[in-house]
Motif scaffolding. Structure first.
Motif, PDB file in Angstrom:
ATOM      1  N   LEU A 102     -12.674   0.545   3.780  1.00  0.00           N
ATOM      2  CA  LEU A 102     -11.552  -0.327   4.148  1.00  0.00           C
ATOM      3  C   LEU A 102     -11.281  -1.338   3.036  1.00  0.00           C
ATOM      4  O   LEU A 102     -10.116  -1.608   2.716  1.00  0.00           O
ATOM      5  N   ARG A 132      -9.419   0.350   0.294  1.00  0.00           N
ATOM      6  CA  ARG A 132      -8.006   0.551   0.618  1.00  0.00           C
ATOM      7  C   ARG A 132      -7.224  -0.746   0.473  1.00  0.00           C
ATOM      8  O   ARG A 132      -6.127  -0.764  -0.076  1.00  0.00           O
ATOM      9  N   ASN A 134      -6.766  -1.744  -3.101  1.00  0.00           N
ATOM     10  CA  ASN A 134      -5.756  -0.879  -3.703  1.00  0.00           C
ATOM     11  C   ASN A 134      -4.345  -1.355  -3.328  1.00  0.00           C
ATOM     12  O   ASN A 134      -3.459  -1.427  -4.177  1.00  0.00           O
ATOM     13  N   TRP A 135      -4.156  -1.692  -2.049  1.00  0.00           N
ATOM     14  CA  TRP A 135      -2.851  -2.221  -1.636  1.00  0.00           C
ATOM     15  C   TRP A 135      -2.566  -3.542  -2.327  1.00  0.00           C
ATOM     16  O   TRP A 135      -1.439  -3.822  -2.723  1.00  0.00           O
ATOM     17  N   PRO A 143     -11.561   4.760   7.357  1.00  0.00           N
ATOM     18  CA  PRO A 143     -10.780   4.446   6.147  1.00  0.00           C
ATOM     19  C   PRO A 143      -9.930   5.599   5.648  1.00  0.00           C
ATOM     20  O   PRO A 143      -9.061   5.401   4.819  1.00  0.00           O
ATOM     21  N   THR A 192      -6.632   3.304   9.682  1.00  0.00           N
ATOM     22  CA  THR A 192      -6.601   2.218   8.689  1.00  0.00           C
ATOM     23  C   THR A 192      -5.515   1.204   9.004  1.00  0.00           C
ATOM     24  O   THR A 192      -5.478   0.148   8.391  1.00  0.00           O
ATOM     25  N   GLY A 207      -4.066  -2.308   7.622  1.00  0.00           N
ATOM     26  CA  GLY A 207      -2.716  -2.207   7.076  1.00  0.00           C
ATOM     27  C   GLY A 207      -1.710  -3.099   7.769  1.00  0.00           C
ATOM     28  O   GLY A 207      -0.775  -3.596   7.135  1.00  0.00           O
TER      29      GLY A 207
END
Lengths: 127, 330
Positions: free
Chosen positions: B46, B49, B52-53, B269, B274, B278
Motif C-alpha cells: 500500500l 502504491r 507512486n501516486w 495492494p 486499494t 486511493g
C-alpha cells in the motif's frame, strides 16, 4: 506541484493505525495467558478440557434451559458422571473461586458473561 | 465464468489451509510466517502504491464538482461541494470516506416499455456498501481485544453496544449479521442483474468471496466450531510483540479464518481493494478549487527557451542587410 508532505503524513497515520497492536505491545507489554488452577480432589470435569475451554458457555446454557424451562435437574455427562445441573453447586464445588477461575480468562478477553446478574457469587470460598 | 474461477480459487485457498494444517501439520507456517508475510505485503504494497501516486504532479485543481465555486459575495458558495480552502477539501474527503457521498448520487438507467430512457435514484448499492464497510470497521476494532492485555475499556463498550440485543450465547453481534447480509447483497446484486453480470470480472467476485470467507469463518468460529480464545490471544500477542509462540490445539477452523485474513491482506495492494488508500487521493475530492484565486504552475512544464528578435536579427544580419531591410541595431 507535489503534495509530498501530505502524502508522508498520510502514510505515517496509516502505519500508526494499522500497526497499532505492535506499538501497543512495544509500549505496554501484554500480560501472559492466565493459567487457572485445576482442583485436586476431583479428577474429571463434566467434559474434556478442550471442550470445556472452548464451549463451557454452551454447557451452562443447555443446563439453564433444562433446569429453568424443563424442570430437569440432573444429567449424565459425556464423562459418565451423574451431576446436578447447577453452576454454584456443581461447577463451583471444584472451581470455587470466581475471581481466580472465571474472571481470570474472562477479563483477559474482555468477556462479560451475565451469569452473575442472577446467581450470587459464593462468599468466602477458596480452593 | 469469472464467478466460477473466483469460486475455484477461493475454494482452493480453503483446501490449501485445511490440507496444510490437518494433513501436513504446518501450523508454524500458517500461524506465524504467513501472517507476518501478509502484513508485510499489505503495508509495503500500500505504501508503494501511495508513493507512486504521490510522485505524479498535481498541475492544477480539477473543478468538476457539483457546487457553486467561491465567487462574488452575493453568489452563494457551496462550501462542502466546491471548497476554496484546504480545510473545506478535508471535510469533503472526510464525508466521502465516512458516508460515501459520491455513491449516494448513484443512479440507474432503464428503458421503459415505450423505449424511453429514464434515470432513477438507486440507493441500495450505497446502503449495502455503507452497511458492509461500517460493520467491517467495527469488527476490526473489536478484534483489538486479542492484541492487548489489559484490553482497552473502549473495546468493551463497543462489544456491549454491538451485542446490545443479547440474543443467543455467545451473544450474537449485530455487526456479524449486518456484514453477512451486506456482503450477500453485494454479491447477489452482481449475479441478479444481467448487465452487471456482464461486466463483473473475477477481480470483482474474488474479493467478495474472500470477505465472505473471512466473515463466515469468523462467525462459525464464534458460534459453532469454537476454539480456546485464550490461546488465540496468546498467538496474537506473540505475533504483535515479535515473540511468536504457537499454542497447541487452535483447531482447523481458526487456521481457515487466519489464512483467509492473510490472503485478503496480501491481495489488498494488487486489487480494487486499494481504494482504501486511493479514496484519499481522489483529485476531484481532495483539492480545493482555488484555480482562480491563485496561480498553479504545472511542474512538468519544460523550461522555455526563448529566441528574441534581437537574437534572430543577429543570426540573419547578413541576409537582412543584403535584402535591404532596415535593422534595429545597425
Amino acid at each position: 506541484m507535489y503534495d509530498g508532505g501530505k502524502i508522508l503524513a498520510g502514510i505515517a497515520i496509516f502505519l500508526g493505525l494499522v500497526l497499532l497492536p505492535v506499538w501497543h505491545n512495544a509500549v505496554v507489554a501484554s500480560a501472559p495467558r492466565p493459567e487457572v488452577k485445576t482442583p485436586t480432589h476431583e479428577k474429571h470435569c463434566v467434559d474434556s478440557a478442550a471442550v470445556m475451554r472452548a464451549s463451557h458457555m454452551n454447557v451452562l446454557d443447555q443446563w439453564r434451559d433444562a433446569v429453568v424451562r424443563e424442570g430437569v435437574r440432573t444429567t449424565v455427562t459425556p464423562t459418565g458422571m451423574t451431576v446436578s445441573m447447577s453452576l454454584t453447586k456443581t461447577c463451583m464445588n471444584c472451581h470455587a473461586n470466581k475471581k481466580e477461575f472465571c474472571d481470570a480468562c474472562h477479563n483477559y478477553l474482555a468477556v462479560s458473561p451475565t451469569c452473575w446478574e442472577c446467581h450470587v457469587e459464593p462468599k468466602g470460598s477458596s480452593s | 465464468m469469472s464467478f466460477i474461477w473466483s469460486l475455484v480459487i477461493f475454494s482452493g485457498l480453503v483446501a490449501l489451509v485445511l490440507l496444510g494444517v490437518e494433513g501436513a501439520k504446518l501450523e508454524g507456517l500458517f500461524g506465524i510466517w504467513l501472517p507476518y508475510a501478509a502484513v508485510g505485503i499489505f503495508v509495503g504494497g500500500l505504501i508503494a502504491r501511495v508513493v507512486n501516486w504521490g510522485r505524479s504532479p498535481v498541475p492544477f485543481r480539477i473543478p468538476t464538482t457539483c457546487g457553486q465555486q467561491k465567487s462574488l459575495p452575493f453568489i452563494r458558495h457551496a462550501r462542502l461541494d466546491n471548497p476554496a480552502t484546504g480545510l473545506g477539501a478535508a471535510a469533503r474527503v472526510a464525508l466521502e470516506v465516512l458516508t460515501f457521498r459520491s455513491l449516494f448520487r448513484n443512479t440507474k438507467a432503464q428503458l421503459t416499455q415505450d423505449r424511453r430512457l429514464v434515470y432513477g435514484s438507486e440507493k441500495y448499492l450505497w446502503a449495502g456498501a455503507l452497511a458492509f464497510h461500517w460493520a467491517f470497521l467495527v469488527i476490526l476494532v473489536r478484534h483489538y481485544r486479542f492484541f492487548a492485555e489489559p484490553v482497552p475499556v473502549v473495546i468493551g463498550w463497543i462489544q456491549g453496544l454491538d451485542g446490545f440485543f443479547e440474543v443467543g450465547l455467545p451473544v450474537i453481534y449485530a455487526t456479524d449479521v449486518v456484514i453477512l447480509a451486506a456482503l450477500g447483497y453485494l454479491l447477489g446484486r452482481r449475479l441478479a442483474d444481467a448487465r452487471l453480470r456482464y461486466f463483473s470480472m473475477a477481480a470483482d467476485y474474488f474479493p467478495l468471496f474472500l470477505l465472505l470467507g473471512v466473515a463466515g469463518s469468523g462467525v462459525l468460529l464464534r458460534y459453532v466450531w469454537k476454539t480456546d480464545i485464550t490461546r488465540v490471544k496468546e498467538l496474537a500477542v506473540g505475533l504483535a510483540s515479535f515473540r511468536p509462540v504457537l499454542p497447541e490445539g487452535l483447531g482447523a477452523m481458526f487456521y481457515v479464518h487466519l489464512f483467509l485474513v492473510c490472503a485478503l491482506l496480501a491481495y489488498f495492494p494488487f486489487s480494487k481493494l486499494t481504494h482504501m488508500a486511493g479514496v484519499f487521493l481522489s483529485p476531484t475530492r481532495n483539492l480545493a478549487n482555488s484555480n482562480r484565486a491563485r496561480r498553479h504552475i504545472n511542474p512538468w512544464n519544460p523550461p522555455i527557451v526563448g529566441h528574441t528578435y534581437a537574437e534572430w536579427e543577429e543570426e540573419f544580419r547578413d541576409k537582412i542587410k543584403a535584402a535591404g531591410i532596415p535593422l534595429d541595431r545597425e
